[in-house]
Design an enzyme around this catalytic site. Structure first.
Site, short mmCIF file in Angstrom:
data_model
loop_
_atom_site.label_atom_id
_atom_site.label_comp_id
_atom_site.label_asym_id
_atom_site.label_seq_id
_atom_site.Cartn_x
_atom_site.Cartn_y
_atom_site.Cartn_z
N ASP A 114 7.01 27.06 -28.40
CA ASP A 114 7.20 28.50 -28.36
C ASP A 114 8.65 28.83 -28.01
O ASP A 114 9.37 27.99 -27.46
CB ASP A 114 6.25 29.08 -27.30
CG ASP A 114 6.39 30.57 -27.12
OD1 ASP A 114 6.66 31.27 -28.11
OD2 ASP A 114 6.22 31.04 -25.97
N ASP B 82 10.10 32.46 -26.71
CA ASP B 82 10.31 33.31 -25.52
C ASP B 82 9.58 32.76 -24.32
O ASP B 82 8.39 32.45 -24.38
CB ASP B 82 9.84 34.74 -25.82
CG ASP B 82 10.68 35.38 -26.92
OD1 ASP B 82 11.90 35.17 -26.92
OD2 ASP B 82 10.10 36.05 -27.78
#
Lengths: 175, 175
Positions: free
Chosen positions: B7, B9
Site C-alpha cells: 500500500d 498512504d
C-alpha cells in the site's frame, strides 16, 4: 457472485478507431480496420507513421473522446446485475491518460463504481474469475479464464475462448 | 518468486504526517501522531476540521510532496531483489491524485517499475501472496496473507500479523 474484469482499449473503448481517424485526417488517407486485419497498426502503416501514432497516444486528450465499442454499454449494464464487474486498463504506459480514462468511464459507464476501476501495468495482478481482453499476452498471465475480444491485431491468435462482439459476450455470460 | 503488494498512504507515503503539518500550520496547532493514537484523524480533531482535512486530500498538490515513511526505500529496494513488488494504492477516491501519485512513486522509488503500480479502489482485486497495508478493511478482502502496517488509527486492530516499522517488515521478509 463471479467477478469479471474487462479491459478498456479495444474492448469497450475504440482506441484503434480513433487512431485511424486521426491518421487518416492528418495524412489524407482512408485506412480502415478491414485493411489491417492480422496486424498491429504500426505494422500496417508506413515506418514514418510510428512517431505520429505514438504522439497521438501520448497526447493529453487522446483518451477523452474515444468512441464506445458497439453494444458494450447495454450488455455490461445487464451483466453488472449478475456479476461483479471490474474495469482493468493498462494505464501505466500512458501516465497522461489517468484522468481522461477515469472521466471517460464515468461518462460512458455511469452504472459502474469507480471503486471497481483498476489502472495497472501487469494484468497478472488481477484476482477475478474472468478477464475479457484483446491482448493474448494479458490473458496468458491471468489466473482465471481469459476471453479474447477480437481486434484486428489478434485475429490469428489461438488458445483462448473468443468473443468477436459484445453480442458474443452476452451469449457467454447472459444466456 | 513470491509477490508482495504494498500500500502507499501510511505505508510508504506519510499522508497523515502531511495532513497534520497542514492542519497545524493553518490553525496554529501542534497536534502530533502521538496525540491521535487509536483514532482516525477526523475523530481526534474538532468537528469543524473535517472540511479542512477533506480539502487537503482533494487538492491537486497534496500527494506531490508527501514525506517518505522511514526506511521504506532501502528495505523495499532490498526486497525487490527477492520478491516481485507491486504498489497498490486506493487512488479512485482521489481522481486528482493519479498523476501526482505516479510521479511521487517514480521520484522516490525509481527502482520499481511502473508496470507494477496498481491504482484501484477495492483491494480484493489483487492477486498476490502478501499485502502490506494499514487498513484492516483492505486486508479482510485480500486472498493472500495480510500484514497490518501500524498507523495511529489501527493500533487497536487485531487478527493480522503486524509490522510497526519497515525494520519489522525486513525481519518478516529478509531474515
Amino acid at each position: 457472485m463471479q467477478r469479471i474484469a474487462v479491459d478498456m482499449d479495444e474492448v469497450i473503448a475504440d482506441a484503434l478507431g480513433e487512431l485511424l481517424a486521426r491518421y487518416n485526417r492528418d495524412n489524407g488517407q482512408s485506412v480502415t480496420k478491414a485493411d489491417i486485419q492480422g496486424k498491429w497498426l504500426w505494422q500496417a502503416l508506413p515506418e514514418e507513421a510510428r512517431q505520429q501514432i505514438d504522439a497521438y497516444l501520448q497526447s493529453e486528450d487522446f483518451f477523452e473522446d474515444l468512441p464506445v465499442i458497439e453494444d458494450s454499454q447495454e450488455i455490461l449494464q445487464r451483466m453488472s446485475q449478475r456479476y461483479e464487474i471490474f474495469i482493468a486498463t493498462a494505464a501505466m504506459a500512458f501516465p497522461n491518460s489517468f484522468g481522461t480514462k477515469y472521466r471517460w468511464l464515468r461518462r460512458h459507464f455511469p452504472f459502474l463504481s469507480p471503486h471497481n476501476f483498476v489502472f495497472c501495468g501487469d494484468k497478472s495482478i488481477l484476482h477475478a474469475d474472468f478477464l475479457i481482453d484483446d491482448m493474448p499476452y494479458n490473458l496468458a498471465g491471468f489466473r482465471g479464464e481469459g476471453i479474447l475480444f477480437t481486434s484486428p491485431h489478434n485475429v490469428g491468435a489461438i488458445g483462448h475462448r473468443r468473443a468477436d462482439t459484445w453480442q458474443d459476450v452476452a451469449k457467454l455470460f447472459l444466456a
